[in-house]
Design a protein around this motif. Structure first.
Motif, PDB file in Angstrom:
ATOM      1  N   ARG A 132       0.864  -1.185   0.000  1.00 28.47           N
ATOM      2  CA  ARG A 132       0.000   0.000   0.000  1.00 28.47           C
ATOM      3  C   ARG A 132       0.897   1.230   0.000  1.00 28.47           C
ATOM      4  O   ARG A 132       1.663   1.430   0.943  1.00 28.47           O
ATOM      5  N   GLU A 133       0.818   2.045  -1.045  1.00 32.06           N
ATOM      6  CA  GLU A 133       1.748   3.154  -1.199  1.00 32.06           C
ATOM      7  C   GLU A 133       1.036   4.447  -1.591  1.00 32.06           C
ATOM      8  O   GLU A 133       0.047   4.424  -2.337  1.00 32.06           O
ATOM      9  N   ALA A 134       1.557   5.566  -1.081  1.00 32.17           N
ATOM     10  CA  ALA A 134       1.145   6.876  -1.587  1.00 32.17           C
ATOM     11  C   ALA A 134       1.923   7.090  -2.874  1.00 32.17           C
ATOM     12  O   ALA A 134       3.160   7.063  -2.872  1.00 32.17           O
ATOM     13  N   ASP A 164      -3.029  12.723  -4.638  1.00 35.95           N
ATOM     14  CA  ASP A 164      -3.178  12.352  -3.221  1.00 35.95           C
ATOM     15  C   ASP A 164      -3.642  10.910  -3.052  1.00 35.95           C
ATOM     16  O   ASP A 164      -4.300  10.569  -2.063  1.00 35.95           O
ATOM     17  N   LEU A 174      -3.714   6.734  -2.653  1.00 36.72           N
ATOM     18  CA  LEU A 174      -3.086   5.558  -2.063  1.00 36.72           C
ATOM     19  C   LEU A 174      -3.408   4.383  -2.975  1.00 36.72           C
ATOM     20  O   LEU A 174      -4.570   4.184  -3.362  1.00 36.72           O
ATOM     21  N   TYR A 175      -2.397   3.606  -3.338  1.00 37.20           N
ATOM     22  CA  TYR A 175      -2.597   2.500  -4.272  1.00 37.20           C
ATOM     23  C   TYR A 175      -1.879   1.267  -3.750  1.00 37.20           C
ATOM     24  O   TYR A 175      -0.817   1.364  -3.144  1.00 37.20           O
ATOM     25  N   GLY A 228      -7.147   1.302  -4.771  1.00 34.66           N
ATOM     26  CA  GLY A 228      -6.816   2.182  -3.663  1.00 34.66           C
ATOM     27  C   GLY A 228      -7.831   3.276  -3.444  1.00 34.66           C
ATOM     28  O   GLY A 228      -9.019   3.109  -3.720  1.00 34.66           O
ATOM     29  N   THR A 245      -4.626   1.596   7.746  1.00 34.08           N
ATOM     30  CA  THR A 245      -3.361   2.188   7.322  1.00 34.08           C
ATOM     31  C   THR A 245      -2.613   2.676   8.555  1.00 34.08           C
ATOM     32  O   THR A 245      -3.250   3.122   9.521  1.00 34.08           O
TER      33      THR A 245
END
Length: 325
Positions: A45-47, A52, A54-55, A74, A227
């Motif tokens: 899970r990454e920004a 803006d 999250l994916y 995301g 998160t």
């Protein structure tokens, strides 16, 4: 399934998968996880540094249900302004015997209905049988799914609700009215004083409910924290409650339990997988005064379970599309 790639769109998913279907699928996969027959792979899970957003990816394998796959997607916070839901995802199902891609399934409706199924499974197994007042903290897209699913598990008479943006509450009120339930917008403290069952479904990064506001015997399903950094309730509430989770590893790292664990007030040994209650290896609620809390972080196996139902039902009803890949 026959050869070729099965495609099941969002509209078909909503048509063929009911909240009861989702409940059955999620309950079964939680039970399989507790037996060691199903496991989730590490979550990515990454920004992404754009929009803006999250994916990430959630993946896993259910040996009992023969389900292998991945959910990709995301959170895009600007989507609501574009007439889209903020959560966007797609589920890929693979044949565990060959590794071939079997199905491509829309994940937006299924994410909402499986998240609601998760909390309703916890209500079915942990809430007091005589629970009459349901408290809703949050009034976003998923809240109506949560309310409908919860109403199937207990004979509620009233819904009390709070949201940081009160103008969103009428949507919940309309669903409550449709279900024949009284509805009242209240303060957070009043919600705690009235509710026998509470569902939190927000994207908060600070406590919205404090320990002293919760009455004995309440069951709380914390569904928004998925998160690192997110938080919906007072960590002291987890310390004083009996805590259950969909998956302990996620609960202590990205779930509601992360804060109590980080402060050393709670350990993973004090958290029970909800599957143990489903399988009958843990008694669950032990008294009418006990406060129970379910930390629903959301696991990939939930998505794969409901996507399998969608693929099976869509194909059997002739509503899916098949293409050669």
């Amino acid at each position: 399934m026959s050869k070729g790639l099965l495609i099941v769109g969002e509209d078909i998913c909503a048509e063929v998968v009911s909240s009861a279907d989702a409940f059955t699928a999620v309950e079964a996969v939680f039970g399989a996880m507790a037996k060691g027959d199903a496991y989730n792979f590490p979550v990515i899970r990454e920004a992404i540094g754009y929009a803006d957003a999250l994916y990430g990816f959630k993946s896993g394998f259910d040996k009992a249900g023969k389900t292998l796959g991945v959910k990709s997607g995301g959170y895009w916070p600007g989507n609501m302004d574009k007439g889209l839901t903020n959560h966007q995802s797609t589920i890929f199902l693979f044949d565990p015997d060959t590794g071939m891609l079997e199905a491509l399934v829309g994940g937006n409706y299924l994410t909402a209905v499986r998240t609601a199924a998760s909390s309703s499974v916890s209500i079915a197994h942990l809430a007091r049988k005589d629970a009459k007042v349901l408290g809703m903290v949050g009034a976003g897209h998923q809240s109506t799914f949560q309310l409908r699913a919860a109403a199937e598990q207990r004979d509620f008479e009233k819904v009390v609700a709070w949201n940081p943006h009160p103008d969103m509450l009428p949507r919940l009120g309309a669903v409550a009215e449709e279900l024949g339930l009284a509805f009242e917008a209240v303060t957070q403290e009043e919600l705690g004083a009235q509710a026998d069952v509470i569902i939190t479904i927000t994207s908060a990064f600070e406590p919205l409910l404090m320990k002293d506001w919760i009455k004995p015997g309440t069951h709380i399903a914390c569904m928004g924290t998925d998160t690192k950094g997110k938080q919906e309730v007072d960590p002291e509430l987890l310390v004083s409650a009996t805590v259950f989770a969909d998956e302990i590893a996620q609960s202590v790292t990205i779930g509601e339990a992360q804060h109590a664990v980080a402060s050393g007030r709670l350990s993973d040994a004090e958290i029970t997988p909800i599957g143990a209650v489903i399988n009958g290896t843990h008694a669950g609620r032990s008294s009418d005064q006990q406060i129970t809390l379910f930390d629903g972080t959301g696991v990939g196996l939930q998505d794969l379970a409901v996507a399998s139902v969608a693929a099976r039902e869509a194909e059997s009803r002739g509503k899916a599309t098949r293409i050669a890949l």
